[in-house]
Design a protein around this motif. Structure first.
Motif, PDB file in Angstrom:
ATOM      1  N   ALA A 476       0.824  -1.215   0.000  1.00 51.73           N
ATOM      2  CA  ALA A 476       0.000   0.000   0.000  1.00 51.73           C
ATOM      3  C   ALA A 476       0.853   1.258   0.000  1.00 51.73           C
ATOM      4  O   ALA A 476       0.441   2.308  -0.514  1.00 51.73           O
ATOM      5  CB  ALA A 476      -0.924  -0.006   1.217  1.00 51.73           C
ATOM      6  N   GLU A 477       2.065   1.177   0.564  1.00 52.61           N
ATOM      7  CA  GLU A 477       2.934   2.351   0.652  1.00 52.61           C
ATOM      8  C   GLU A 477       3.608   2.682  -0.677  1.00 52.61           C
ATOM      9  O   GLU A 477       4.180   3.766  -0.835  1.00 52.61           O
ATOM     10  CB  GLU A 477       4.003   2.120   1.715  1.00 52.61           C
ATOM     11  CG  GLU A 477       3.474   2.072   3.134  1.00 52.61           C
ATOM     12  CD  GLU A 477       2.852   0.734   3.497  1.00 52.61           C
ATOM     13  OE1 GLU A 477       2.249   0.629   4.575  1.00 52.61           O
ATOM     14  OE2 GLU A 477       2.956  -0.227   2.682  1.00 52.61           O
ATOM     15  N   ASP A 478       3.599   1.762  -1.622  1.00 53.96           N
ATOM     16  CA  ASP A 478       4.240   2.002  -2.919  1.00 53.96           C
ATOM     17  C   ASP A 478       3.303   2.771  -3.842  1.00 53.96           C
ATOM     18  O   ASP A 478       2.173   2.337  -4.084  1.00 53.96           O
ATOM     19  CB  ASP A 478       4.616   0.675  -3.592  1.00 53.96           C
ATOM     20  CG  ASP A 478       5.906   0.098  -3.062  1.00 53.96           C
ATOM     21  OD1 ASP A 478       6.710   0.876  -2.515  1.00 53.96           O
ATOM     22  OD2 ASP A 478       6.111  -1.119  -3.192  1.00 53.96           O
ATOM     23  N   ALA A 479       3.776   3.900  -4.357  1.00 56.02           N
ATOM     24  CA  ALA A 479       2.995   4.633  -5.352  1.00 56.02           C
ATOM     25  C   ALA A 479       3.009   3.841  -6.660  1.00 56.02           C
ATOM     26  O   ALA A 479       4.021   3.222  -7.004  1.00 56.02           O
ATOM     27  CB  ALA A 479       3.578   6.020  -5.571  1.00 56.02           C
ATOM     28  N   PRO A 480       1.902   3.828  -7.392  1.00 53.89           N
ATOM     29  CA  PRO A 480       1.872   3.101  -8.675  1.00 53.89           C
ATOM     30  C   PRO A 480       2.973   3.600  -9.605  1.00 53.89           C
ATOM     31  O   PRO A 480       3.123   4.807  -9.811  1.00 53.89           O
ATOM     32  CB  PRO A 480       0.482   3.420  -9.230  1.00 53.89           C
ATOM     33  CG  PRO A 480      -0.335   3.771  -8.031  1.00 53.89           C
ATOM     34  CD  PRO A 480       0.604   4.453  -7.086  1.00 53.89           C
ATOM     35  N   GLU A 481       3.760   2.683 -10.137  1.00 53.49           N
ATOM     36  CA  GLU A 481       4.883   3.040 -10.995  1.00 53.49           C
ATOM     37  C   GLU A 481       4.615   2.570 -12.421  1.00 53.49           C
ATOM     38  O   GLU A 481       4.044   1.493 -12.652  1.00 53.49           O
ATOM     39  CB  GLU A 481       6.170   2.395 -10.482  1.00 53.49           C
ATOM     40  CG  GLU A 481       7.412   2.824 -11.249  1.00 53.49           C
ATOM     41  CD  GLU A 481       8.697   2.294 -10.628  1.00 53.49           C
ATOM     42  OE1 GLU A 481       9.776   2.543 -11.202  1.00 53.49           O
ATOM     43  OE2 GLU A 481       8.629   1.633  -9.582  1.00 53.49           O
ATOM     44  N   HIS A 482       5.014   3.400 -13.367  1.00 50.80           N
ATOM     45  CA  HIS A 482       4.910   3.043 -14.782  1.00 50.80           C
ATOM     46  C   HIS A 482       6.256   3.336 -15.425  1.00 50.80           C
ATOM     47  O   HIS A 482       6.411   4.273 -16.207  1.00 50.80           O
ATOM     48  CB  HIS A 482       3.775   3.821 -15.463  1.00 50.80           C
ATOM     49  CG  HIS A 482       2.418   3.540 -14.875  1.00 50.80           C
ATOM     50  ND1 HIS A 482       1.678   2.426 -15.212  1.00 50.80           N
ATOM     51  CD2 HIS A 482       1.682   4.204 -13.953  1.00 50.80           C
ATOM     52  CE1 HIS A 482       0.542   2.421 -14.529  1.00 50.80           C
ATOM     53  NE2 HIS A 482       0.519   3.497 -13.756  1.00 50.80           N
ATOM     54  N   ARG A 483       7.240   2.510 -15.050  1.00 49.68           N
ATOM     55  CA  ARG A 483       8.589   2.674 -15.570  1.00 49.68           C
ATOM     56  C   ARG A 483       8.573   2.425 -17.079  1.00 49.68           C
ATOM     57  O   ARG A 483       8.074   1.393 -17.547  1.00 49.68           O
ATOM     58  CB  ARG A 483       9.529   1.723 -14.856  1.00 49.68           C
ATOM     59  CG  ARG A 483      10.991   1.936 -15.134  1.00 49.68           C
ATOM     60  CD  ARG A 483      11.845   0.970 -14.315  1.00 49.68           C
ATOM     61  NE  ARG A 483      11.741   1.231 -12.880  1.00 49.68           N
ATOM     62  CZ  ARG A 483      12.400   0.518 -11.968  1.00 49.68           C
ATOM     63  NH1 ARG A 483      13.179  -0.489 -12.331  1.00 49.68           N
ATOM     64  NH2 ARG A 483      12.268   0.809 -10.681  1.00 49.68           N
ATOM     65  N   LEU A 484       9.113   3.366 -17.843  1.00 53.05           N
ATOM     66  CA  LEU A 484       8.999   3.290 -19.299  1.00 53.05           C
ATOM     67  C   LEU A 484       9.581   1.999 -19.845  1.00 53.05           C
ATOM     68  O   LEU A 484       9.021   1.389 -20.770  1.00 53.05           O
ATOM     69  CB  LEU A 484       9.687   4.494 -19.945  1.00 53.05           C
ATOM     70  CG  LEU A 484       9.484   4.661 -21.461  1.00 53.05           C
ATOM     71  CD1 LEU A 484       8.015   4.745 -21.811  1.00 53.05           C
ATOM     72  CD2 LEU A 484      10.234   5.899 -21.952  1.00 53.05           C
ATOM     73  N   SER A 485      10.692   1.541 -19.296  1.00 46.02           N
ATOM     74  CA  SER A 485      11.282   0.291 -19.780  1.00 46.02           C
ATOM     75  C   SER A 485      10.343  -0.885 -19.590  1.00 46.02           C
ATOM     76  O   SER A 485      10.301  -1.802 -20.418  1.00 46.02           O
ATOM     77  CB  SER A 485      12.604   0.026 -19.051  1.00 46.02           C
ATOM     78  OG  SER A 485      12.386  -0.121 -17.654  1.00 46.02           O
ATOM     79  N   ALA A 486       9.550  -0.872 -18.500  1.00 47.79           N
ATOM     80  CA  ALA A 486       8.591  -1.953 -18.261  1.00 47.79           C
ATOM     81  C   ALA A 486       7.372  -1.818 -19.162  1.00 47.79           C
ATOM     82  O   ALA A 486       6.881  -2.805 -19.722  1.00 47.79           O
ATOM     83  CB  ALA A 486       8.168  -1.956 -16.794  1.00 47.79           C
ATOM     84  N   VAL A 487       6.874  -0.599 -19.297  1.00 49.74           N
ATOM     85  CA  VAL A 487       5.705  -0.370 -20.155  1.00 49.74           C
ATOM     86  C   VAL A 487       6.001  -0.791 -21.591  1.00 49.74           C
ATOM     87  O   VAL A 487       5.150  -1.358 -22.284  1.00 49.74           O
ATOM     88  CB  VAL A 487       5.280   1.110 -20.082  1.00 49.74           C
ATOM     89  CG1 VAL A 487       4.193   1.408 -21.115  1.00 49.74           C
ATOM     90  CG2 VAL A 487       4.797   1.458 -18.677  1.00 49.74           C
TER      91      VAL A 487
END
Length: 578
Positions: A476-487
């Motif tokens: 819950a403490e992690d902000a949603p991440e959209h790392r470009l390399s993963a996307v």
């Protein structure tokens, strides 16, 4: 136009969009506790590039906070240096009394004084321009307005006007040729409140609190806005000798994790530090450590990762509560309470999945984690609703487990609570009730299974948050991440959550050991993706190394660097003749 409906609106204007992230920890081991007789240094911090500077008085390599352009911590010519964010009182929020006839005037030392103010316009591609009003009082920028009640809130920070001094301090700390230079040219130049950790090739270890730390007027409550009418101004700044510092401490080690440097230093606005503060495990491991090696330090880092102190800062080992859980086990007639209590006490505080079944190994973890949520809700809820948790919502450093411990400690607490939240009930009876409730809550999540099988799914770190599924939960403490390399599917999209910070650095400080061992989960500075959609070869090559606590070696020998280089590029600058 600034305005709003009272203090609640003013508070909303200053609320962060998400909790502050990316703070740091350093552990420094003196030669007396090191197998080699050399200083050992360990750091974990936020993501950022790695930089190696050689020439022009520089010979250092390490981590560079994004945008600074130089190593802000790492291995220098004759030392290692690490930094942590300070938790001292480095600023003040002033409540400015506004002129009812002109909100851009405020009362200061017996007269109305004009604010500096302007409106900035930001052009937005394919969108309407956005305007933002900027106002400044003698104390600093206005951060919130409550015009209805004739008040504006401004923030005075010691670092204001000293930002470039901080850059110079970073540079000088890296190229210092002695401890005296490190302190005088580096630490003493800092405007930003930081803790500087030092380890020298001569075996010296030291810690210095840096930054422009104000001396506040007598009688002000730092938890509340200070009247800005002139009677409660700062009276100066702490001198170097008034700030916390130590050289070669008698315990032969020190650990700092955005924590108070001393018991007497004033905590800042975001600091709430109690007995269960996240330094507990590192302090225990360092205290009992003898003849430590680099591999031991890496193992310590893995355990600190797995204790989740970098992510879920409310976690603490069950042994803090052991006397009260044990008392419940001893007197309860309920076999489930006794069994659950034993499982809780058997949990070592580490979130580990050693058999790789994607569930944490210990059912005691599930029960204890649930109890940490259930117990304060039951204990404090009837008196303060959900304020025991919401007060920590936007804070990086949380306090809930320490508050719970103080309640159970009663008069034995370092600072006993003024309110009897047990409402006269026996503490052991309340503990039994909280364990019963935790058992009931966990049982509902594992229908038909024995308590020994109550093993919760491991947490996952998502580099593309759109892929999250209920069976692979994100913390819950992690902000949603959209790392470009993963996307773009150029690197891992998710990994089991090891609980750690992004960059890790490890050093043994000897003249014959000039190297830095490090890992950064996002590839450091190598985040480039070309127009053809192809990424840099090092875009994500450290991501899974980071998850398994593996480090790479950065050699500082120019000869070995040249020998091992895959390629090199020389840039030559020749200024034109005037």
């Amino acid at each position: 136009m600034p305005g709003g409906k009272g203090a609640a609106s003013a508070a909303a204007q200053t609320a962060p969009t998400e909790p502050v992230k990316g703070a740091s920890r350093c552990l420094v081991i003196g030669p007396e506790k090191s197998a080699s007789g050399k200083v050992l240094m360990l750091e974990a911090t936020a993501d950022g590039p790695e930089i190696h500077l050689h020439g022009g008085g520089f010979d250092n390599a390490g981590f560079g906070s994004t945008g600074w352009g130089i190593p802000t911590m790492g291995r220098g010519a004759q030392h290692g240096w690490l930094l942590v964010s300070g938790s001292s009182e480095a600023g003040t929020t002033f409540a400015e009394k506004l002129n009812p006839k002109n909100r851009y005037e405020y009362w200061y030392k017996g007269a109305w004084k004009k604010m500096d103010h302007r409106t900035e316009t930001f052009r937005v591609k394919d969108g309407a321009p956005v305007t933002h009003e900027v106002a400044w009082t003698i104390h600093g920028p206005v951060i919130a307005w409550d015009v209805e009640n004739g008040t504006a809130y401004s923030q005075q920070m010691g670092v204001h006007g000293r930002e470039l001094d901080t850059w110079v301090a970073f540079a000088e700390m890296g190229r210092a040729k002695s401890l005296a230079e490190f302190r005088e040219k580096g630490v003493d130049r800092l405007g930003w409140n930081l803790g500087a950790c030092y380890g020298g090739e001569d075996g010296t270890i030291a810690y210095f609190e840096g930054g422009a730390l104000p001396k506040k007027a007598a009688g002000v409550d730092p938890r509340l806005p200070t009247p800005g009418t002139g009677e409660y101004e700062w009276t100066g700044f702490l001198t170097r000798d008034e700030k916390p510092h130590m050289i070669d401490p008698k315990q032969h080690y020190f650990l700092s994790w955005n924590s108070k440097a001393t018991g007497w230093s004033q905590e800042g606005d975001n600091a709430r530090i109690g007995a269960t503060f996240r330094t507990w495990l590192g302090d225990r491991l360092a205290k009992k450590g003898e003849a430590l090696t680099l591999l031991d330090m890496r193992d310590i880092n893995g355990k600190l990762f797995n204790a989740l102190g970098a992510v879920d800062r409310n976690q603490a080992a069950p042994d803090f509560f052991a006397p009260y859980i044990r008392a419940a086990i001893d007197v309860s007639a309920d076999p489930e309470v006794r069994r659950a209590g034993e499982y809780m006490l058997g949990f070592n505080g580490l979130y580990q999945d050693r058999d790789g079944d994607q569930r944490y190994d210990d059912p005691g973890l599930t029960l204890y984690r649930t109890w940490l949520e259930v117990a304060p809700r039951m204990l404090f809820g009837d008196d303060m609703g959900d304020w025991w948790s919401t007060i920590d919502t936007d804070r990086y450093l949380t306090y809930q487990s320490s508050l719970l411990l103080r309640a159970f400690q009663g008069d034995a607490a370092g600072a006993p609570l003024a309110v009897d939240y047990f409402n006269g009930r026996d503490r052991t009876a309340v503990m039994i009730d909280t364990i019963k409730s935790a058992v009931a809550e966990v049982r509902a999540r594992f229908p038909g299974k024995d308590m020994a099988e109550w093993k919760q799914p491991i947490f996952w770190k998502y580099f593309d948050a759109s892929l999250e599924t209920p069976d692979r939960p994100q913390m819950a403490e992690d902000a949603p991440e959209h790392r470009l390399s993963a996307v773009m599917r150029l690197g891992p999209t998710m990994a089991p959550h090891n609980g750690g910070e992004s960059w890790v650095g490890l050093m043994e400080i000897g003249a014959d050991r000039r190297a830095l061992y490090s890992v950064v989960d996002a590839g450091g500075q190598n985040l480039f993706i070309g127009p053809d959609g192809k990424g840099n070869p090092h875009l994500a090559d450290q991501t899974m190394m980071h998850e398994t606590n593996e480090l790479k070696k950065i050699d500082l020998s120019p000869e070995r660097i040249g020998k091992n280089a895959k390629s090199s590029l020389t840039l030559e600058y020749r200024p034109s003749a005037r």
